[in-house]
Structures are given as structure tokens and as C-alpha cells.
Design a protein around this motif. Structure first.
Motif, PDB file in Angstrom:
ATOM      1  N   MET A   1      34.945 -31.872 124.517  1.00  0.00           N
ATOM      2  CA  MET A   1      35.177 -31.994 123.082  1.00  0.00           C
ATOM      3  C   MET A   1      33.840 -32.009 122.335  1.00  0.00           C
ATOM      4  SD  MET A   1      37.253 -34.918 120.978  1.00  0.00           S
ATOM      5  CE  MET A   1      36.097 -36.260 121.151  1.00  0.00           C
TER       6      MET A   1
ATOM      7  N   ARG B   1      36.737 -34.663 109.323  1.00  0.00           N
ATOM      8  CA  ARG B   1      35.324 -34.956 109.528  1.00  0.00           C
ATOM      9  C   ARG B   1      34.835 -34.670 110.948  1.00  0.00           C
ATOM     10  NH1 ARG B   1      32.846 -38.393 111.719  1.00  0.00           N
ATOM     11  NH2 ARG B   1      34.768 -39.513 112.076  1.00  0.00           N
ATOM     12  N   VAL B   2      35.679 -34.865 111.954  1.00  0.00           N
ATOM     13  CA  VAL B   2      35.164 -34.629 113.307  1.00  0.00           C
ATOM     14  C   VAL B   2      35.006 -33.151 113.635  1.00  0.00           C
ATOM     15  CG1 VAL B   2      35.891 -36.800 114.364  1.00  0.00           C
ATOM     16  CG2 VAL B   2      37.378 -34.829 114.485  1.00  0.00           C
ATOM     17  N   LEU B   3      35.648 -32.276 112.874  1.00  0.00           N
ATOM     18  CA  LEU B   3      35.496 -30.851 113.187  1.00  0.00           C
ATOM     19  C   LEU B   3      34.661 -30.077 112.183  1.00  0.00           C
ATOM     20  CD1 LEU B   3      38.693 -29.288 114.738  1.00  0.00           C
ATOM     21  CD2 LEU B   3      36.751 -30.370 115.821  1.00  0.00           C
TER      22      LEU B   3
ATOM     23  N   PHE C   1      45.672 -24.523 119.005  1.00  0.00           N
ATOM     24  CA  PHE C   1      44.521 -24.171 118.171  1.00  0.00           C
ATOM     25  C   PHE C   1      44.733 -22.900 117.351  1.00  0.00           C
ATOM     26  CE2 PHE C   1      40.520 -22.192 117.149  1.00  0.00           C
ATOM     27  CZ  PHE C   1      39.738 -23.236 116.710  1.00  0.00           C
TER      28      PHE C   1
ATOM     29  N   ILE D   1      36.462 -19.924 122.356  1.00  0.00           N
ATOM     30  CA  ILE D   1      37.355 -21.044 122.048  1.00  0.00           C
ATOM     31  C   ILE D   1      38.406 -21.164 123.150  1.00  0.00           C
ATOM     32  CG2 ILE D   1      39.021 -21.971 120.400  1.00  0.00           C
ATOM     33  CD1 ILE D   1      37.480 -20.489 118.219  1.00  0.00           C
TER      34      ILE D   1
ATOM     35  N   LYS E   1      38.752 -28.205 128.384  1.00  0.00           N
ATOM     36  CA  LYS E   1      39.201 -29.461 127.773  1.00  0.00           C
ATOM     37  C   LYS E   1      40.567 -29.860 128.343  1.00  0.00           C
ATOM     38  CE  LYS E   1      39.636 -29.699 123.179  1.00  0.00           C
ATOM     39  NZ  LYS E   1      40.490 -30.857 123.038  1.00  0.00           N
TER      40      LYS E   1
ATOM     41  N   LEU F   1      38.949 -24.494 125.330  1.00  0.00           N
ATOM     42  CA  LEU F   1      40.211 -25.225 125.363  1.00  0.00           C
ATOM     43  C   LEU F   1      40.702 -25.390 126.795  1.00  0.00           C
ATOM     44  CD1 LEU F   1      42.030 -23.559 122.324  1.00  0.00           C
ATOM     45  CD2 LEU F   1      40.931 -25.799 122.388  1.00  0.00           C
TER      46      LEU F   1
ATOM     47  N   LYS G   1      31.257 -34.128 112.709  1.00  0.00           N
ATOM     48  CA  LYS G   1      31.219 -33.713 114.108  1.00  0.00           C
ATOM     49  C   LYS G   1      30.538 -34.715 115.045  1.00  0.00           C
ATOM     50  CE  LYS G   1      30.008 -30.020 112.138  1.00  0.00           C
ATOM     51  NZ  LYS G   1      29.134 -28.875 111.906  1.00  0.00           N
ATOM     52  N   ILE G   2      30.808 -35.984 114.814  1.00  0.00           N
ATOM     53  CA  ILE G   2      30.467 -37.034 115.778  1.00  0.00           C
ATOM     54  C   ILE G   2      31.670 -37.965 115.818  1.00  0.00           C
ATOM     55  CG2 ILE G   2      27.946 -37.020 115.514  1.00  0.00           C
ATOM     56  CD1 ILE G   2      28.303 -39.436 113.630  1.00  0.00           C
TER      57      ILE G   2
ATOM     58  N   SER H   1      31.919 -24.936 111.634  1.00  0.00           N
ATOM     59  CA  SER H   1      33.015 -25.499 112.419  1.00  0.00           C
ATOM     60  C   SER H   1      33.578 -24.482 113.396  1.00  0.00           C
ATOM     61  CB  SER H   1      34.128 -25.946 111.463  1.00  0.00           C
ATOM     62  OG  SER H   1      35.312 -26.182 112.179  1.00  0.00           O
ATOM     63  N   VAL H   2      34.156 -25.002 114.446  1.00  0.00           N
ATOM     64  CA  VAL H   2      34.818 -24.156 115.434  1.00  0.00           C
ATOM     65  C   VAL H   2      35.984 -23.408 114.761  1.00  0.00           C
ATOM     66  CG1 VAL H   2      36.369 -26.003 116.218  1.00  0.00           C
ATOM     67  CG2 VAL H   2      35.722 -24.208 117.807  1.00  0.00           C
ATOM     68  N   LEU H   3      36.444 -23.930 113.627  1.00  0.00           N
ATOM     69  CA  LEU H   3      37.523 -23.269 112.888  1.00  0.00           C
ATOM     70  C   LEU H   3      37.027 -22.001 112.181  1.00  0.00           C
ATOM     71  CD1 LEU H   3      38.895 -26.538 111.259  1.00  0.00           C
ATOM     72  CD2 LEU H   3      40.148 -25.167 112.934  1.00  0.00           C
TER      73      LEU H   3
ATOM     74  N   PHE I   1      33.288 -28.485 120.602  1.00  0.00           N
ATOM     75  CA  PHE I   1      33.768 -28.625 119.226  1.00  0.00           C
ATOM     76  C   PHE I   1      32.696 -29.144 118.266  1.00  0.00           C
ATOM     77  CE2 PHE I   1      38.698 -28.707 119.382  1.00  0.00           C
ATOM     78  CZ  PHE I   1      38.676 -27.522 120.086  1.00  0.00           C
ATOM     79  N   PHE I   2      31.802 -30.007 118.773  1.00  0.00           N
ATOM     80  CA  PHE I   2      30.799 -30.574 117.870  1.00  0.00           C
ATOM     81  C   PHE I   2      29.472 -29.803 117.918  1.00  0.00           C
ATOM     82  CE2 PHE I   2      32.723 -35.146 118.470  1.00  0.00           C
ATOM     83  CZ  PHE I   2      33.947 -34.679 118.022  1.00  0.00           C
TER      84      PHE I   2
ATOM     85  N   ASN J   1      44.489 -28.069 122.207  1.00  0.00           N
ATOM     86  CA  ASN J   1      44.363 -27.269 123.436  1.00  0.00           C
ATOM     87  C   ASN J   1      45.463 -26.215 123.477  1.00  0.00           C
ATOM     88  OD1 ASN J   1      42.283 -28.923 124.137  1.00  0.00           O
ATOM     89  ND2 ASN J   1      43.377 -30.016 125.762  1.00  0.00           N
TER      90      ASN J   1
END
Ligand code: SF4
Lengths: 163, 431
Positions: free
Chosen positions: B109, A44-46, A31, B136, B143, B140, B14-15, B124-126, B113-114, A28
Motif C-alpha cells: 500500500m 487524503r491517503v491517496l 479499483f 496498477i 497487495k 493490486l 499519502k501517509i 495520485s495513483v488515480l 499507492f503513496f 484490490n
């Protein structure tokens, strides 16, 4: 010339993923900074990340409960210059390793399941299998502690490569 | 034309947690979808056996870092009911706000993000281009407000420390509340804009379903009657009687049926069952989006989550501005009687059930936890088969189908850390 980014992988083994969530909470605030300074190659989550890359830093939560987790951990260690264990599961095993200290009777009850799930006899922290460079304890890892440690890794770009 | 092939998605990204998905297509028709949860079990229900009642909630909250405030609150509720503790109105309200705060940060989130990368066509959000940085930034912001609210009410956002059996060990400070209110107000518009984004979704798949949710006054997440769209209404303590355990041999999790049929819990079920209970302000500003409900389009689960974020913001502002929180100690338990207690809380992903039984010394001798993802499992697999068949009919190839399948899983927002949690020992295997 753009500064070299700190190639980072973030991994999760047997745990509640609360430490990953803590990292995501840190995003937050961080980033945009991390996006610039860290090259996140595994998380893996992103993102989907089919292959393991060579890393400057591996951030790992969770304890090791299966042979395949153990193998993966060794592979991560081989590919990472620095390993940071976050949260008490990774650092001490607990609470994920609670079944190690179950009574004989309780162990007997759960054992068929332990075997069916191909778990190892004991659930162990990371340092039982690999060298851990930085250990951040806590359940979950303290968000300020995590921030400070990552910042230090980011500052010591060169230093990180010496490992 | 009538091809046969298998789709095997390993380690879906993304889970929450680890899972694989196998889909079998035979002669142009999807015949099965298996969600192989591979998350590792940590034996929490066994661990609390023999523990004093008051140590239980903090321990079982460690089942899941993502929704720990929900587990914590649900376990407290179960223990309180087993011990005959009556919570004060103030504590009930604080618990409600804590659960709402968790909903804000957890839904945020998941959605931003997912799911958002799917909508933006990115992995990805990246990878979002610079010109989308504002998205983004807004994400954020929302969040973070969930985080702030969790911190103010619970002391911490992951595994809160203030919530305990009988109430709260600390009461939120005036400054904390002021800060939370002003941040909530600031973030509201962003949350509303995102609801718009998820309203314009590009995917749709409808399936007749039985939706089950706790439906209470003011869209409460902790109090109410459990309603099923099939027409059943049940009391919290009777919920378990309607759930049937189904053993899934290829997974580290088991699954449940409701009255012997697959069903769905979560944001979509809640908004379907309790739309009029949403905060008035939310209903007004989300009026356009709410026209979609009740809906049996699974992808509307994400829109429902986005609307819930707005509701949780609106209701939290309302409650925080209209209440003064006074110093108060948690209610103490009287030890001496045995008892059984059931807690039911709407966690971000659906109805969460905790049961504990204590002996006359306040020691736990039995417990059971049933988590939302396990309740959705069979529904998810069946919907997947239908969805893949629909895509096959549209002439879609294997690769595209794989991508779409992942998106359907993500629409459900499953949580595998929780899911393994109630795998029971199958005694037949013990030879
Ligand atoms: S240390 Fe605590 S918060 Fe972190 S993963 Fe383990 S149980 Fe979860």
C-alpha cells in the motif's frame, strides 16, 4: 455521452484508520471500476485535495473528538448529498470514544491531557452532530457490506442526487 | 540570495494519519523542521488498565488499522510473557507468517499507492494514464496476496480474529493454504519487478545514522536480538532501558532517543542489520539491489521495503509448503502470580514494543506501548533539516523544496494513527 460519475469524498476522523484500510483493500478488486464510476475528489491517503468539493457521497470513518473535527463534519454534511458512516467509531463512537466511560478517577488522570489536546468533553459518533444516511457498523466495517452499499450508491446515480 | 522563509505543509497526503510539517529557513539556511502530528489520541493504554489479560490484545490492536496484526502479535507476546505462557512452535510460526502477511500488504500500500505516484510524476495513483494500468494491476495483485495470506492465517486482514493469547483459535485450512501458496507464487514476479522500480529511484539523501532493528534467524520479525549499527546488541526485554522519552510540545505525539541520540527503525534498519538473514531465494534474485546495503541513504528505505515484500513472499511459500498445521488449542494461562511481560515485534515501520504488568488475578495494572514512528521522529526532523539545506545549496526554490520535503516524509513511511498513541500525561502541566 459518458455517464455522470458519483462524486465521492472519503474522510477520516478520530480512529485507527482500519476502515480506510478496508476500503483500500476493496480497491484490490474494484479499483478500475471505481476509477471509472466514482469521481474521488477528497481522499487524503491517496491524493492531495486542498479544497472540499460538492459531493454526491461522503464516506466517513472515525468519531468526533475536537471542535475542529466537528466543524469539518458539518461542512462535509453541507457539501454532500449522502453521508455514509463506516465502522463502529463513526456509527457508535466505540472504540475511539472509550474514554467517555472511564472511571471518575481515570478521567481525572487524563483530563489535563484531554484539555491540552483541545478535545471535547466527550468523543461522539457522527449522528450526534449530523444526519447520517447510511450506517455500516463493524470494527472494521465488513468489506462485503461496504462493497454492497457502495454498489447501491453507484447504481442509484439519480436516486443519490435526490437527497 | 540568502533568503528567509517558512514552509508550512498542512495535512500531508499519502501517509497514514494526520500531520503538518513546518520548516524554517533563515538567511539561506534551514534551521528547524517540526513535524506536528495532529492525530487525535484515543487513550488505549489508559483503557486497558484494570482489564483482564486476555482482553488486552484485541483492544490495543485498535490503535492502528494499518498494522493491526503487528500490534496484536506484540501485545499477545507481552501478555504471554507476563502470564508465563510458552507458545508452541506451530503458533510461533503462524504468528511469524501473519506478521509477514501484514508486511506484504502494508508495504505494498505504501510503496505502490503513496510513493509510486511521486516516481511517476503524478499526484495520485488515480491519475495514472491508461497505458500504465498494468502497473496498477500488478500492484493490486501483490497487495491482494498479502490480504489473502492475512485472511487465511488471521481470519481477517484488518484486526485479525484468529490470533490470541497463547496461540491461534483457528488453524488455517488446507484449501486456504493451497490458495495462498499459488497466489504468492503468482505475485512474486510482480513484487520483484517493483523492487527494480524502487532501485532506480531518482532521489538520494545520505546521513550517518544509528539503525536499530530486531535481528533474528531467517529475518524473523518476532524473535531475535535487538541490534544497533552503533555496535550495541540487547535482549528484547532490555530494549526499554535504552530508550529515552523526549517530549515534543508542538505535537500530539512524543519522541524517543536511543542511548541519548536520534536513531532510525524500519525496513532500512532491518535490511542493514540483517541482510544475510533474508531468504535465500530473495538474496539470489535481489542480489543486484542488495548491493546497496548497508546504506545510509534514507530513500533506500523504500527499496528495503520492496525487497522485504519479496522476502515475505519467499519465506511464506517455504514455510507453508514445508509444514502441516495440526489442530491445536491456544495454551491456557495459569492465574495466580503477578508478572511483567515485554513483547517486541518488527512492525512494517520498525520495532514495536509492548509492555504489560498483571496482578495475581490476571488484571492489567500497568502498560506501555512504544511505536516505531515515535522512535523515528527526531531522526526524521534532523534529516529534514539536512535535506533542505542540500536542496538550498542546489539552488532549489520554496515550492520545489516543499514537494521534496513531502517525499522525504513519505520515504520514512510514518504512521500517525500509531504515533499519538503514547503521548504521556505531562504532570507538570497539572496545576
Ligand atoms: S471502527 Fe474499528 S477498524 Fe474502523 S476505524 Fe474504528 S477502530 Fe478502526
Amino acid at each position: 455521452m459518458p455517464k455522470k460519475r458519483l462524486k465521492t469524498g472519503i474522510f477520516s476522523f478520530t480512529c485507527c484508520e482500519g476502515c480506510t484500510v478496508t476500503f483500500i483493500e476493496l480497491l484490490n478488486k474494484k479499483f478500475f471500476e471505481y476509477r471509472e464510476k466514482m469521481g474521488i475528489c477528497s481522499f487524503r491517503v491517496l491524493k492531495s485535495s486542498p479544497k472540499l468539493c460538492k459531493m454526491d457521497l461522503a464516506i466517513i470513518e472515525g468519531a468526533i473528538s475536537t471542535e475542529s473535527e466537528r466543524k469539518k463534519l458539518l461542512k462535509i454534511r453541507k457539501n454532500a448529498k449522502k453521508v455514509m458512516a463506516i465502522g463502529s467509531c463513526a456509527v457508535t463512537g466505540m472504540p475511539s470514544s472509550q474514554r467517555n466511560s472511564f472511571s471518575k478517577e481515570l478521567k481525572k488522570q487524563i483530563w489535563p491531557l484531554v484539555k491540552r489536546l483541545h478535545q471535547l468533553d466527550e468523543i461522539k459518533p457522527l449522528h450526534d452532530y449530523v444526519k447520517v444516511d447510511i450506517s455500516l457498523n463493524g470494527c472494521p466495517v465488513g468489506i462485503n457490506h461496504l462493497e454492497k452499499s457502495i454498489d447501491e450508491c453507484l447504481k442509484g446515480g439519480k436516486h443519490a442526487q435526490k437527497f | 540570495m540568502h533568503k528567509s522563509f517558512d514552509i508550512s505543509l498542512k495535512n500531508i497526503s499519502k501517509i497514514e494519519g494526520h500531520t503538518h510539517l513546518d520548516i524554517a529557513v533563515r538567511k539561506g539556511e534551514a534551521i528547524s523542521a517540526k513535524l506536528k502530528i495532529s492525530e487525535n489520541k484515543r487513550f488505549y493504554t489508559n483503557a486497558i488498565k484494570g482489564m483482564p489479560y486476555n482482553g488486552v490484545p484485541l483492544r490495543v490492536a485498535r490503535i492502528c488499522g494499518t498494522c493491526s496484526p503487528a500490534h496484536l502479535s506484540c501485545s499477545c507476546e507481552a501478555v504471554e510473557r507476563a502470564m508465563g505462557i510458552e507458545l508452541s512452535e506451530q503458533s510461533k510460526l503462524l504468528r511469524e507468517i501473519l506478521v509477514m502477511a501484514n508486511n506484504i500488504r502494508d508495504h505494498a500500500m505504501h510503496l505502490y499507492f503513496f510513493c509510486l505516484p511521486d516516481i511517476m510524476g503524478k499526484d495520485s495513483v488515480l491519475d495514472f494514464p491508461k497505458k500504465q494500468d498494468y502497473l496498477i494491476h500488478n500492484a493490486l495483485h501483490v497487495k491482494e496476496v498479502g490480504n489473502t495470506l492475512c485472511n487465511v492465517i488471521g481470519g481477517r486482514s484488518v484486526h485479525p480474529t484468529f490470533a490470541s493469547v497463547g496461540g491461534f483459535t483457528e488453524i488455517p485450512s488446507k484449501e486456504g493454504i493451497k490458495k495462498a501458496i499459488s497466489e504468492l507464487k503468482e505475485a512474486r514476479q510482480f513484487a520483484l519487478d517493483f523492487a527494480g522500480t524502487f532501485h532506480e529511484k531518482d532521489l538520494s539523501f545520505k546521513r550517518e545514522s544509528n539503525f536499530v532493528a530486531l535481528a533474528g534467524k531467517k529475518f524473523s520479525y518476532i524473535d531475535g536480538v535487538i541490534m544497533a549499527s552503533s555496535g550495541t546488541a540487547i535482549l528484547e526485554e532490555d530494549f526499554r532501558k535504552h530508550l529515552e522519552r523526549v517530549v515534543i510540545p508542538y505535537s500530539t505525539s512524543t519522541a524517543f532517543e536511543f542511548d541519548f541520540k536520534d536513531f532510525m527503525v524500519g525496513a532500512l534498519a532491518r535490511v542493514n542489520m540483517n541482510k544475510p538473514g533474508l531468504n535465500e531465494k530473495t538474496r539470489k534474485d535481489c542480489a543486484e539491489y542488495l548491493k546497496a546495503f548497508p546504506s545510509n541513504d534514507i530513500f533506500h528505505n523504500n527499496l528495503a521495503q520492496a525487497i522485504e515484500i519479496v522476502h515475505c513472499i519467499d519465506r511464506s511459500i517455504e514455510e507453508l509448503t514445508s509444514h502441516d498445521f495440526k489442530a491445536e488449542k491456544p495454551v491456557e494461562a495459569k492465574i495466580g502470580k503477578e508478572g511483567i511481560g515485554v513483547g517486541v515485534v518488527e512492525a512494517p515501520r520498525g520495532t514495536l514494543y509492548h509492555m504489560v504488568a498483571v496482578d495475581k488475578n490476571g488484571i492489567v495494572n500497568k502498560s506501555e506501548i512504544i511505536i516505531p514512528t515515535a522512535q523515528n521522529l527526531i531522526h526524521m526532523e534532523k534529516t529534514m533539516v539536512g535535506f533542505v539545506n542540500e536542496l538550498l545549496r542546489q539552488g532549489m526554490g520554496k515550492q520545489k523544496i516543499s514537494m521534496m520535503a513531502e517525499r522525504l516524509i513519505r520515504a520514512y513511511d510514518p504512521c500517525m494513527s500509531c504515533a499519538t498513541h503514547f503521548l504521556k500525561i505531562d504532570w507538570r502541566e497539572q496545576r
